[in-house]
Enzyme design. Sequence first.
Site, short mmCIF file in Angstrom:
data_model
loop_
_atom_site.label_atom_id
_atom_site.label_comp_id
_atom_site.label_asym_id
_atom_site.label_seq_id
_atom_site.Cartn_x
_atom_site.Cartn_y
_atom_site.Cartn_z
N HIS A 102 11.86 1.21 1.24
CA HIS A 102 11.48 -0.17 1.55
C HIS A 102 12.55 -0.83 2.41
CE1 HIS A 102 8.10 -0.11 -1.14
NE2 HIS A 102 8.81 -0.02 -2.24
N LYS B 294 -5.80 -3.96 -8.21
CA LYS B 294 -7.17 -4.18 -7.77
C LYS B 294 -7.54 -3.32 -6.57
CE LYS B 294 -9.47 -8.41 -8.89
NZ LYS B 294 -9.91 -9.74 -8.41
N ARG C 131 0.59 -5.29 5.48
CA ARG C 131 -0.62 -5.87 4.90
C ARG C 131 -0.59 -7.37 5.09
NH1 ARG C 131 -1.78 -5.21 -1.64
NH2 ARG C 131 -4.00 -5.71 -1.54
N GLY D 48 0.81 -1.22 0.00
CA GLY D 48 0.00 0.00 0.00
C GLY D 48 0.84 1.27 0.00
N THR E 274 2.08 3.11 -2.48
CA THR E 274 1.65 4.14 -3.42
C THR E 274 0.49 4.94 -2.84
OG1 THR E 274 2.18 2.52 -5.13
CG2 THR E 274 1.02 4.49 -5.84
N TRP E 275 -0.43 4.24 -2.24
CA TRP E 275 -1.60 4.88 -1.62
C TRP E 275 -1.16 5.76 -0.45
CZ3 TRP E 275 -5.66 1.78 1.67
CH2 TRP E 275 -6.79 2.58 1.90
P1 A3P Z 1 -3.15 -5.18 -5.36
O1 A3P Z 1 -2.08 -5.74 -6.24
O2 A3P Z 1 -3.64 -6.16 -4.33
O3 A3P Z 1 -4.26 -4.56 -6.12
P2 A3P Z 1 2.54 -0.72 -3.33
O4 A3P Z 1 2.02 0.64 -3.60
O5 A3P Z 1 3.15 -0.87 -2.00
O6 A3P Z 1 3.35 -1.21 -4.46
O7 A3P Z 1 1.25 -1.67 -3.23
C1 A3P Z 1 0.44 -1.90 -4.36
C2 A3P Z 1 -0.93 -2.38 -3.91
O8 A3P Z 1 -1.69 -1.27 -3.42
C3 A3P Z 1 -1.70 -2.96 -5.07
O9 A3P Z 1 -2.50 -3.99 -4.51
C4 A3P Z 1 -2.51 -1.76 -5.51
O10 A3P Z 1 -3.63 -2.07 -6.28
C5 A3P Z 1 -2.89 -1.15 -4.19
N1 A3P Z 1 -3.26 0.27 -4.30
C6 A3P Z 1 -2.67 1.22 -5.08
N2 A3P Z 1 -3.29 2.39 -4.93
C7 A3P Z 1 -4.29 2.20 -4.05
C8 A3P Z 1 -5.30 3.07 -3.50
N3 A3P Z 1 -5.38 4.34 -3.85
N4 A3P Z 1 -6.16 2.53 -2.61
C9 A3P Z 1 -6.06 1.23 -2.25
N5 A3P Z 1 -5.15 0.37 -2.74
C10 A3P Z 1 -4.27 0.84 -3.63
#
Ligand code: A3P
Length: 297
Positions: A102, A262, A124, A44, A46-47
Amino acid sequence: SANDCYLYQGFWYDSLFLERLMSAQDHFIPLSTDIFITSCPKTGTTWLKALTFAICTRSRLSGSSASSLLTKMPHECVPLLEYDLAQNPLKRDCAVPLVSTHVPYSSLPKSIISSCCKMIYICRDAKDAFVSLWYFIADMQRSKNVEPVSLEEAFELFCSGISSYGPYWDHVLGYWRASLEFPEKILFLTYEEMKRDTAAHVKKLAEFMGCSFTAEEEEEGEVQKIVSMCSFEKLSNLEVNKNGMHSLDTSYAVKNSVFFRKGEIGDWENNLTPEMGARLDDIMEQKLKGSGLKLPR
Ligand code: A3P
């Protein structure tokens, strides 16, 4: 791919990041205002970057240009310690006090550990993190015309601790223990809790970062605005995130869309057998035993 992975100080690294991490360990000096966004990949990040960026730049963003988040991928808004800041620590936008990494807690540059900088860690459910990682790696391999690693093979490796910045459990435990020791310095979050009540987390994040929402802002719906602006639906549908590229190096280029797959809790069920799920749950339970940490599922 496993052939380009190195074990360093107990964790697995891609060569691209390892070299720069070692440089950061020697040279990086944080600003006293820095806030570190820390995570294992695919949990998560990026979020969390989008949310924290939106929170700490909100007064400037509410004006004319609604937000850089509309035109820039969150990774472009927040530099990555072991890539962007390893060689030229001064080349950064000091107006935004965010740095992401990371790198596991035990391998962070000593200058960060001994600073009073705050850190936010997100983790997660291991099954979802694994599935997300597998899609990410397979996508990257396909873009390099490499035969993607099978889910089964990647799962075996993950369960034996071999994954990007893994062992996953050791990564989580490092930050968890540090957050118990320094609760005012390290905020420990989970993707699942943040998903279940994003607004409460936006407020909590703002408070922790030292820029709480004023009563006036809350009345004006500023919290909800940030929740919506950073939602999966919103971010994944932006032109930059649909069609842009995230390339750090010739060996590392992925479509921005790969970071928005997703965005759900429990997608592992569509990818792993119940037996695989139970096996990883058991491993996590064993590893986290006695730590006081129980990850939500
Ligand atoms: P999924 O592959 O399960 O969909 P990171 O950012 O640490 O690389 O993690 C990526 C995961 O966060 C992906 O999970 C991605 O879809 C999900 N993600 C990205 N943006 C998001 C948002 N705005 N809200 C919720 N989940 C998000």
